[in-house]
Design a protein around this motif. Structure first.
Motif, mmCIF file in Angstrom:
data_model
loop_
_atom_site.group_PDB
_atom_site.id
_atom_site.type_symbol
_atom_site.label_atom_id
_atom_site.label_comp_id
_atom_site.label_asym_id
_atom_site.label_seq_id
_atom_site.Cartn_x
_atom_site.Cartn_y
_atom_site.Cartn_z
ATOM 1 N N GLY A 89 0.788 -1.227 0.000
ATOM 2 C CA GLY A 89 0.000 0.000 0.000
ATOM 3 C C GLY A 89 0.822 1.280 0.000
ATOM 4 O O GLY A 89 0.285 2.367 -0.151
ATOM 5 N N LYS A 90 2.145 1.165 0.184
ATOM 6 C CA LYS A 90 2.996 2.363 0.235
ATOM 7 C C LYS A 90 4.034 2.391 -0.873
ATOM 8 O O LYS A 90 4.502 3.452 -1.251
ATOM 9 N N GLY A 91 4.436 1.225 -1.380
ATOM 10 C CA GLY A 91 5.404 1.189 -2.466
ATOM 11 C C GLY A 91 6.675 0.446 -2.128
ATOM 12 O O GLY A 91 6.797 -0.171 -1.071
ATOM 13 N N SER A 92 7.618 0.533 -3.060
ATOM 14 C CA SER A 92 8.909 -0.129 -2.909
ATOM 15 C C SER A 92 9.996 0.906 -2.686
ATOM 16 O O SER A 92 10.017 1.946 -3.346
ATOM 17 N N TYR A 93 10.883 0.591 -1.743
ATOM 18 C CA TYR A 93 11.940 1.506 -1.341
ATOM 19 C C TYR A 93 13.288 0.798 -1.409
ATOM 20 O O TYR A 93 13.365 -0.418 -1.242
ATOM 21 N N VAL A 94 14.349 1.590 -1.585
ATOM 22 C CA VAL A 94 15.697 1.035 -1.525
ATOM 23 C C VAL A 94 15.946 0.608 -0.082
ATOM 24 O O VAL A 94 15.699 1.364 0.854
ATOM 25 N N ALA A 95 16.405 -0.617 0.085
ATOM 26 C CA ALA A 95 16.632 -1.174 1.419
ATOM 27 C C ALA A 95 17.841 -0.524 2.088
ATOM 28 O O ALA A 95 18.751 -0.032 1.410
#
Length: 123
Positions: free
Chosen positions: A71-77
């Protein structure tokens, strides 16, 4: 995020995306906690299937490069860039090993392989 798809490449499109996103992370263009384009947005930009982008993101997440929050998206870990760079070096080493094996199987000597490598590096 600038991704370039080469349709004439032997490498599958999802692998091209994975490889380019990894490179952007390793070189620091994408930093930890940066948000990636949504699957839909990237698929529209690249004019490819959303399933292909999803497969790329799933692979990146599996390898620890990105984190997806439903629901928020994909981010760089949050990762150690040195570990990422080391993984990249291992991939390059494996590719070079394949080249050496192929060169030797074609009858090239180690000296000829070195000369060829030097020529390519100069170019």
């Amino acid at each position: 995020m600038k991704i370039i798809i080469n349709n004439s490449s032997q490498q599958p499109i999802y692998e091209q995306i994975v490889s380019q996103v990894k490179s952007l992370i390793i070189e620091g263009t994408l930093k930890e906690h940066d948000i990636l384009p949504s699957v839909r947005v990237l698929s529209k930009e690249l004019k490819i299937s959303a399933l292909t982008v999803k497969k790329s993101y799933d692979n990146l997440e599996e390898e620890g490069f990105i984190v997806t929050v439903h629901g928020k998206g994909s981010y760089v870990a949050s990762t150690n860039r040195e570990l990422l760079a080391e993984e990249y070096r291992r991939e390059v080493e494996a590719d070079l090993e394949q080249v050496i094996v192929k060169g030797r199987s074609c009858g090239l000597s180690d000296e000829e392989l070195r000369e060829l490598f030097e020529l390519i590096m100069e170019g």
